[in-house]
Design an enzyme around this catalytic site. Structure first.
Site: not given
Ligand code: TRP
Length: 327
Positions: A111, A193, A196
């Site tokens: 992040k 993966k 979202k």
């Protein structure tokens, strides 16, 4: 009976991966355990959020928890910011954390890498807040996806560090990983993966996707050219991912699926996967529509926050006394 805590960030639309990996297990555990499920909105603000959107997604996520089978008579559902003990204990856990161990977190590194020179300090302090979430409830088990393993290890380290320094206050929690379907992969890049936050919306099945979109996405999922429904994660990641999804929603084993599709091609298989996914998601979507506008949702969250607070306050009092934060 175990005390169970888990949380989901209201920072994007939930995916089939979130449902199969986490949400679905939450309601299974509410019988016979003391469960706390939290909309962790204070974790969401570790990266910039648009206020109206954050508000809306908080309610949506709460409605999804309920639609996915969470029973407010059995489990406690609440919003993190309505129980101030989370950030209060979060600060204390921050003071016990080492910058070095926080900088080693892969979620932090990922992040932070996206934020250039302006890395919010809250991103670094995320794990001690997560530890506080969990430790306030004297939690035994935390059902999460395997991407949270590192955060669970640091939670345990911090709890042990606190107990060693100030006396036995916290229960040391264990991670509870789901079995099949924990790791649903992207439909377009099946070695990654399902996320979202994927920019490519066709790579992800969202819980609230219309059935026809779900069908389209699954039909267009990346596979290979040998047209054999066979489980082999290395050589056939796309088909293996669809088999994992199919197994998770139908409770069939990989062997059974291979046998049933031995003389059928990918077209038939994909159609059946899509139908099976839709038949699981459609009832959830219907309950979601009922819940999202209902005044009942607010009552549930208000009562949930009260119940959570009653429990959290007991632990927090002990913490304050243990460390001398009182007059
Ligand atoms: N870190 C979790 C995630 O990104 C969310 C989370 C915050 C959480 N606090 C928690 C999960 C406590 C379990 C328990 O998915």
């Amino acid at each position: 009976m175990s005390i169970i805590f888990s949380g989901i960030q209201p920072s994007g639309e939930l995916t089939l991966g979130n449902y199969l990996g986490a949400l679905r297990n939450f309601s299974k555990m509410q019988d016979g355990n003391e469960c706390y499920y939290c909309v962790v909105n204070q974790h969401a603000i570790t990266v910039p959020q648009e206020p109206a959107m954050l508000h809306e997604r908080t309610r949506q996520l709460a409605a999804i928890y309920l639609a996915a089978g969470l029973d407010p008579q059995k489990a406690t559902l609440f919003v993190q910011s309505e129980v101030p003990e989370h950030v209060q204990l979060g600060w204390i856990m921050t003071t016990l954390s080492y910058v070095g161990e926080l900088e080693r977190m892969t979620q932090y590194k990922d992040k932070a890498a996206k934020r250039g020179d302006s890395i919010p300090a809250g991103l670094l302090a995320y794990p001690p807040l997560m530890a506080a979430d969990i430790l306030l409830y004297q939690t035994n088990l935390v059902p999460v996806g395997d991407d949270q393993k590192q955060h669970m290890e640091i939670t345990r380290d911090l709890a042990q560090r606190f107990n060693r320094l100030y006396g036995e206050v916290f229960t040391i929690p264990d991670i509870l990983l789901g079995q099949d379907g924990t790791r649903v992969m992207s439909l377009q890049e099946p070695t990654k993966k399902m996320s979202k936050s994927d920019e490519n919306r066709t790579a992800t099945v969202y819980l609230l996707d219309a059935p026809k979109d779900i069908e389209k996405k699954i039909k267009r999922a990346q596979t290979d050219s040998d047209n054999a429904v066979r489980y082999d994660v290395q050589a056939k990641p796309g088909i293996s991912n669809l088999m994992d999804i199919f197994a998770a929603v139908t409770d069939k084993s990989h062997e059974t699926i291979e046998r049933e599709y031995a003389d059928k091609g990918y077209g038939t298989f994909k159609k059946d996967v899509a139908d099976a996914v839709v038949s699981v998601l459609e009832p959830i979507q219907q309950r979601y529509e009922e819940m999202i506008g209902a005044p009942e949702l607010d009552e549930i969250l208000t009562q949930g926050a009260e119940k959570a607070r009653a429990k959290a306050a007991v632990t927090y009092e002990k913490v304050l006394h243990a460390i001398g934060l009182y007059r």
